[in-house]
Design a protein around this motif. Structure first.
Motif, PDB file in Angstrom:
ATOM      1  N   TYR A   1       1.149  -1.207  -0.104  1.00  0.00           N
ATOM      2  CA  TYR A   1      -0.776  -0.237   0.250  1.00  0.00           C
ATOM      3  C   TYR A   1       0.145   1.146   0.131  1.00  0.00           C
ATOM      4  O   TYR A   1       0.499   2.000   1.039  1.00  0.00           O
ATOM      5  CB  TYR A   1      -0.977   0.279   0.572  1.00  0.00           C
ATOM      6  N   ASP A   2       1.504   1.543  -1.025  1.00  0.00           N
ATOM      7  CA  ASP A   2       2.622   2.242  -1.321  1.00  0.00           C
ATOM      8  C   ASP A   2       2.443   3.369  -2.245  1.00  0.00           C
ATOM      9  O   ASP A   2       3.405   4.003  -2.709  1.00  0.00           O
ATOM     10  CB  ASP A   2       4.221   1.904  -0.911  1.00  0.00           C
ATOM     11  N   THR A   3       1.231   3.725  -3.028  1.00  0.00           N
ATOM     12  CA  THR A   3       0.379   3.967  -3.532  1.00  0.00           C
ATOM     13  C   THR A   3       1.158   3.538  -5.076  1.00  0.00           C
ATOM     14  O   THR A   3       0.969   5.153  -6.228  1.00  0.00           O
ATOM     15  CB  THR A   3       0.225   5.605  -3.809  1.00  0.00           C
ATOM     16  N   THR A   4       2.009   3.072  -5.697  1.00  0.00           N
ATOM     17  CA  THR A   4       2.237   2.715  -6.677  1.00  0.00           C
ATOM     18  C   THR A   4       2.231   0.934  -6.873  1.00  0.00           C
ATOM     19  O   THR A   4       2.258   0.901  -8.539  1.00  0.00           O
ATOM     20  CB  THR A   4       3.862   2.803  -6.339  1.00  0.00           C
ATOM     21  N   GLN A   5       0.717   0.762  -6.713  1.00  0.00           N
ATOM     22  CA  GLN A   5       0.549  -0.470  -7.303  1.00  0.00           C
ATOM     23  C   GLN A   5      -0.561  -0.837  -7.086  1.00  0.00           C
ATOM     24  O   GLN A   5      -0.955  -0.398  -5.785  1.00  0.00           O
ATOM     25  CB  GLN A   5       1.384  -1.832  -7.062  1.00  0.00           C
ATOM     26  N   PRO A   6      -1.349  -1.559  -7.994  1.00  0.00           N
ATOM     27  CA  PRO A   6      -2.549  -1.913  -7.304  1.00  0.00           C
ATOM     28  C   PRO A   6      -2.519  -3.328  -6.824  1.00  0.00           C
ATOM     29  O   PRO A   6      -2.082  -3.398  -6.635  1.00  0.00           O
ATOM     30  CB  PRO A   6      -3.260  -3.278  -8.766  1.00  0.00           C
ATOM     31  N   VAL A   7      -3.465  -3.241  -5.964  1.00  0.00           N
ATOM     32  CA  VAL A   7      -3.902  -4.499  -5.014  1.00  0.00           C
ATOM     33  C   VAL A   7      -5.396  -4.139  -4.299  1.00  0.00           C
ATOM     34  O   VAL A   7      -5.843  -5.236  -3.226  1.00  0.00           O
ATOM     35  CB  VAL A   7      -3.984  -2.500  -3.934  1.00  0.00           C
ATOM     36  N   MET A   8      -5.903  -3.486  -5.558  1.00  0.00           N
ATOM     37  CA  MET A   8      -7.226  -4.624  -4.993  1.00  0.00           C
ATOM     38  C   MET A   8      -7.738  -4.895  -7.075  1.00  0.00           C
ATOM     39  O   MET A   8      -7.183  -4.054  -8.590  1.00  0.00           O
ATOM     40  CB  MET A   8      -8.726  -3.932  -4.953  1.00  0.00           C
ATOM     41  N   ASP A   9      -8.837  -5.816  -7.943  1.00  0.00           N
ATOM     42  CA  ASP A   9      -8.757  -6.044  -8.983  1.00  0.00           C
ATOM     43  C   ASP A   9     -10.011  -4.522  -9.380  1.00  0.00           C
ATOM     44  O   ASP A   9     -10.129  -3.481  -8.411  1.00  0.00           O
ATOM     45  CB  ASP A   9     -10.159  -6.819  -9.575  1.00  0.00           C
ATOM     46  N   HIS A  10      -9.419  -4.628 -11.013  1.00  0.00           N
ATOM     47  CA  HIS A  10      -9.836  -3.286 -11.219  1.00  0.00           C
ATOM     48  C   HIS A  10     -10.735  -3.072 -12.956  1.00  0.00           C
ATOM     49  O   HIS A  10     -10.480  -3.878 -13.353  1.00  0.00           O
ATOM     50  CB  HIS A  10      -8.907  -1.815 -12.075  1.00  0.00           C
ATOM     51  N   PRO A  11     -12.265  -2.339 -12.841  1.00  0.00           N
ATOM     52  CA  PRO A  11     -13.318  -2.746 -13.866  1.00  0.00           C
ATOM     53  C   PRO A  11     -13.208  -2.962 -15.016  1.00  0.00           C
ATOM     54  O   PRO A  11     -13.563  -3.786 -16.070  1.00  0.00           O
ATOM     55  CB  PRO A  11     -14.482  -1.917 -13.603  1.00  0.00           C
TER      56      PRO A  11
ATOM     57  N   GLU B   1      -2.291  -5.082 -16.212  1.00  0.00           N
ATOM     58  CA  GLU B   1      -2.531  -3.689 -17.462  1.00  0.00           C
ATOM     59  C   GLU B   1      -2.068  -1.990 -16.513  1.00  0.00           C
ATOM     60  O   GLU B   1      -1.400  -1.275 -16.535  1.00  0.00           O
ATOM     61  CB  GLU B   1      -3.383  -3.928 -17.457  1.00  0.00           C
ATOM     62  N   LEU B   2      -3.204  -2.126 -14.987  1.00  0.00           N
ATOM     63  CA  LEU B   2      -2.827  -1.071 -14.569  1.00  0.00           C
ATOM     64  C   LEU B   2      -1.066  -0.414 -13.921  1.00  0.00           C
ATOM     65  O   LEU B   2      -1.167   0.378 -13.941  1.00  0.00           O
ATOM     66  CB  LEU B   2      -3.940  -1.522 -13.772  1.00  0.00           C
ATOM     67  N   ARG B   3      -0.632  -1.482 -13.427  1.00  0.00           N
ATOM     68  CA  ARG B   3       1.130  -1.224 -12.885  1.00  0.00           C
ATOM     69  C   ARG B   3       1.342  -0.738 -14.702  1.00  0.00           C
ATOM     70  O   ARG B   3       2.375   0.045 -14.437  1.00  0.00           O
ATOM     71  CB  ARG B   3       1.565  -2.410 -12.424  1.00  0.00           C
ATOM     72  N   ALA B   4       1.462  -0.994 -15.449  1.00  0.00           N
ATOM     73  CA  ALA B   4       2.311  -0.806 -16.303  1.00  0.00           C
ATOM     74  C   ALA B   4       1.380   0.600 -17.104  1.00  0.00           C
ATOM     75  O   ALA B   4       2.193   1.271 -17.723  1.00  0.00           O
ATOM     76  CB  ALA B   4       1.403  -1.817 -18.041  1.00  0.00           C
ATOM     77  N   ALA B   5       0.350   0.577 -16.899  1.00  0.00           N
ATOM     78  CA  ALA B   5      -0.522   1.438 -17.282  1.00  0.00           C
ATOM     79  C   ALA B   5       0.331   3.229 -16.729  1.00  0.00           C
ATOM     80  O   ALA B   5       0.514   3.813 -16.555  1.00  0.00           O
ATOM     81  CB  ALA B   5      -2.242   2.021 -17.632  1.00  0.00           C
ATOM     82  N   TYR B   6       0.554   3.115 -15.517  1.00  0.00           N
ATOM     83  CA  TYR B   6       1.790   3.053 -13.733  1.00  0.00           C
ATOM     84  C   TYR B   6       2.822   4.367 -14.830  1.00  0.00           C
ATOM     85  O   TYR B   6       3.173   5.112 -14.787  1.00  0.00           O
ATOM     86  CB  TYR B   6       1.220   2.412 -12.535  1.00  0.00           C
ATOM     87  N   LEU B   7       4.061   3.166 -15.041  1.00  0.00           N
ATOM     88  CA  LEU B   7       4.476   3.441 -15.313  1.00  0.00           C
ATOM     89  C   LEU B   7       4.854   3.412 -16.622  1.00  0.00           C
ATOM     90  O   LEU B   7       5.615   4.692 -17.229  1.00  0.00           O
ATOM     91  CB  LEU B   7       5.218   1.709 -15.534  1.00  0.00           C
ATOM     92  N   ASP B   8       3.897   3.712 -17.554  1.00  0.00           N
ATOM     93  CA  ASP B   8       3.671   4.644 -18.726  1.00  0.00           C
ATOM     94  C   ASP B   8       3.462   6.160 -18.771  1.00  0.00           C
ATOM     95  O   ASP B   8       4.185   6.452 -19.462  1.00  0.00           O
ATOM     96  CB  ASP B   8       2.562   3.494 -19.686  1.00  0.00           C
ATOM     97  N   ALA B   9       3.129   6.084 -17.659  1.00  0.00           N
ATOM     98  CA  ALA B   9       3.061   7.116 -16.926  1.00  0.00           C
ATOM     99  C   ALA B   9       3.668   8.812 -16.714  1.00  0.00           C
ATOM    100  O   ALA B   9       4.333   9.269 -17.397  1.00  0.00           O
ATOM    101  CB  ALA B   9       1.474   7.168 -16.565  1.00  0.00           C
ATOM    102  N   TRP B  10       4.758   7.736 -15.866  1.00  0.00           N
ATOM    103  CA  TRP B  10       5.578   8.529 -15.336  1.00  0.00           C
ATOM    104  C   TRP B  10       6.577   8.655 -17.481  1.00  0.00           C
ATOM    105  O   TRP B  10       7.059   9.452 -17.414  1.00  0.00           O
ATOM    106  CB  TRP B  10       6.586   7.463 -14.818  1.00  0.00           C
ATOM    107  N   ARG B  11       6.616   7.722 -17.689  1.00  0.00           N
ATOM    108  CA  ARG B  11       7.692   7.384 -18.743  1.00  0.00           C
ATOM    109  C   ARG B  11       7.398   7.945 -19.988  1.00  0.00           C
ATOM    110  O   ARG B  11       7.903   8.790 -20.495  1.00  0.00           O
ATOM    111  CB  ARG B  11       7.643   6.076 -19.837  1.00  0.00           C
TER     112      ARG B  11
END
Length: 559
Positions: free
Chosen positions: A413-423, A429-439
């Motif tokens: 729970y460090d606000t850098t990774q999903p901890v529950m399912d997304h609809p 895919e969400l973690r990849a989208a997060y990394l892509d946002a930074w890049r």
């Protein structure tokens, strides 16, 4: 015959959390110090100076921030044992992602029969919002760990110290329903041993107010610190500045969630302006405000005169549906640029907080939103986080009571990774989208745009902008660590690995760690060199003076 006073040790430890390899995140120098640790250190020193245990008992205070210090557990245990095992171990300001590490720090102290008490957002949030203790708190309680919920001023910490000395600590201190006033309380201050490893020797942290009137569903502040705003006074502020000035500290991060909602803001800024002029103190501040701050008459101009040159803005999203769903109705996307340009009339670095993973988000919508941020808004930096139901928030309470599936490992729970399912996205895919946002935001082309805007607007924050671009573009894409947890020169200790991971063979650990440190140092310095070289090229370019784009055109035309 001279009577030798007894000794009572107060051991204050701010835990870090584990990285993906199971090692505590630790640096030779970290970026931002802990306000909770500063407040509790001040309260502990006040107990010592007032001899609250009597003049026959000397209170010895040990204060450590684990993100930049190795906790000397064995030395502390030897020292305490030599003084009759009279001690209290306080795990300070423990966030949800730091709770597993806090429990591991507690183990050797518990094994030595020393009392351990834990406070912070995780404990306070769970007690405030849940009908029963969650599994991790129940396990900690069964081990004999005590909990402190709420804030420690107005004699609350003194009560804990007296109880610990008398051997009568209760299982839980709960002050959530009675938030203390903070005016006139001991000056939040960190010892030199902590400051010399934080903010590169010249930066500290404090709060001027607590509580928040808004109702954001993802936020823990309103449920831990309350919705009633409480403030320090201008005299308190002056004491904070002068105490730090004596240690050579002139840069500060003011942690208030929204300084513009402090009803005393003008008197506070006036006092800072007077300190800058009367004492010649070269003050610089980073503050947090909401996106309606430009509607507060005189706030921005006076903030800059007081020394504010970095501003953190809680944008959260540019999707109105996301904002409404999060209870962030005060955020109006149409106002964003107007507000930012009001700041950009001055040499100020703007940092926007942006959350990824709202229910309406998709990988495509996130990419579209990032391009909107880059094109439309004069932001210098963006601070991305993944939407997480943090314990203490309404989101977490609702999901917990509904029995929703959430990760049980609080370290995540460090606000850098999903901890529950997304609809609409898998966790991968969400973690990849997060990394892509930074890049996607920190491309060389967009960093060049940010620097061109800076020069076109006449800002003198060249090194600040370049250094922050380096910091924010480097840490998550290259190290998997959020910039707020970043630092200079990573430090790993082989024996500190999380107990759920196997301890590595020395012949494997030390060569691998040496290569890792060398790679990180080389890539970090190379990126910083590239950004500063880019800045120099843009500064020499004659076309830079005439640069215009949609994000800053209005400010330049008015100028």
């Amino acid at each position: 015959m001279t009577h030798t006073p007894s000794k009572f040790h107060l051991i204050l430890i701010k835990p870090t959390h584990y990285d993906d390899d199971g090692y505590p995140i630790r640096w030779r120098h970290n970026w931002i110090a802990s306000n909770a640790l500063a407040c509790l250190h001040a309260l502990a020193m006040d107990c010592r100076d007032r001899a609250v245990l009597g003049h026959e008992t000397e209170i010895i205070v040990h204060t450590m921030d684990e993100i930049s210090q190795v906790v000397p557990t064995r030395r502390l245990l030897r020292q305490v044992a030599g003084d009759g095992n009279a001690a209290l171990v306080c795990l300070v300001g423990v966030q949800s992602n730091q709770f597993p590490r806090a429990m591991d720090i507690a183990t050797p102290f518990l094994d030595a029969d020393l009392p351990v008490i834990v406070g912070g957002i995780h404990v306070s949030g769970c007690i405030a919002m849940l009908k029963e203790l969650p599994d991790d708190l129940r396990e900690a309680k069964a081990r004999g760990i005590r909990f402190f919920a709420g804030e420690a001023e107005q004699g609350r910490f003194e009560q804990v110290v007296r109880d610990a000395h008398a051997g009568r600590l209760p299982p839980i201190y709960n002050f959530l329903d009675d938030p203390p006033e903070i005016t006139g309380q001991p000056t939040p201050l960190l010892p030199g041993t902590v400051l010399e490893r934080s903010g590169w020797h010249n930066m500290s942290i404090f709060d001027m107010g607590r509580g928040c009137p808004f109702v954001c569903s993802f936020c823990t502040i309103i449920n831990v610190h309350g919705r009633k705003s409480r403030f320090r006074s201008p005299d308190d502020l002056e004491r904070i500045i002068l105490e730090n000035h004596r240690m050579g500290i002139h840069q500060f991060f003011i942690t208030d969630d929204n300084l513009a909602r402090n009803r005393n803001w003008e008197a506070l800024f006036d006092r800072l302006i007077a300190l800058r002029k009367g004492h010649g103190i070269p003050l610089r501040f980073q503050i947090q405000v909401d996106v309606q701050v430009h509607r507060v008459p005189g706030f921005i101009d006076k903030a800059v005169r007081a020394g504010v040159d970095q501003v953190f803005l809680g944008l959260e999203s540019v999707n109105p549906e996301n904002l409404a769903g999060a209870g962030k109705k005060q955020n109006k996307v149409g106002e964003y640029r107007k507000m930012m340009l009001a700041w950009k009339r001055h040499p100020v670095v703007l940092i926007g907080a942006y959350m990824i993973g709202f229910p309406n988000d998709t990988a495509e919508s996130i990419r579209r939103d990032i391009e909107f941020l880059k094109r439309e808004l004069p932001l210098d930096l963006v601070y991305f986080t993944v939407v997480q139901p943090l314990p203490g928030s309404q989101d977490h309470q609702r999901l917990y009571e509904a029995g929703a599936s959430m990760d049980t490992d609080m370290n995540r729970y460090d606000t850098t990774q999903p901890v529950m399912d997304h609809p609409k996205m898998t966790r991968e895919e969400l973690r990849a989208a997060y990394l892509d946002a930074w890049r996607r935001f920190y491309t060389p082309e967009h960093m060049a745009t940010i620097l061109r805007r800076m020069f076109a607007l006449g800002s003198n924050k060249k090194l600040t902008t370049a250094n922050r671009l380096h910091w924010f573009s480097y840490f998550y894409p290259h190290m998997g660590v959020h910039p707020i947890d970043g630092g200079d020169h990573p430090i790993r200790k082989r024996r500190d690995r999380r107990p759920t991971f196997p301890r590595e063979n020395p012949l494997v650990f030390y060569p691998r760690n040496l290569l890792r440190v060398a790679r990180n140092i080389i890539t970090a310095h190379f990126l910083l060199y590239r950004i500063r070289s880019l800045m120099r090229r843009i500064r020499r370019d004659p076309a830079t003076a005439d640069y215009r784009d949609i994000a800053i055109r209005e400010a330049l035309d008015n100028k």
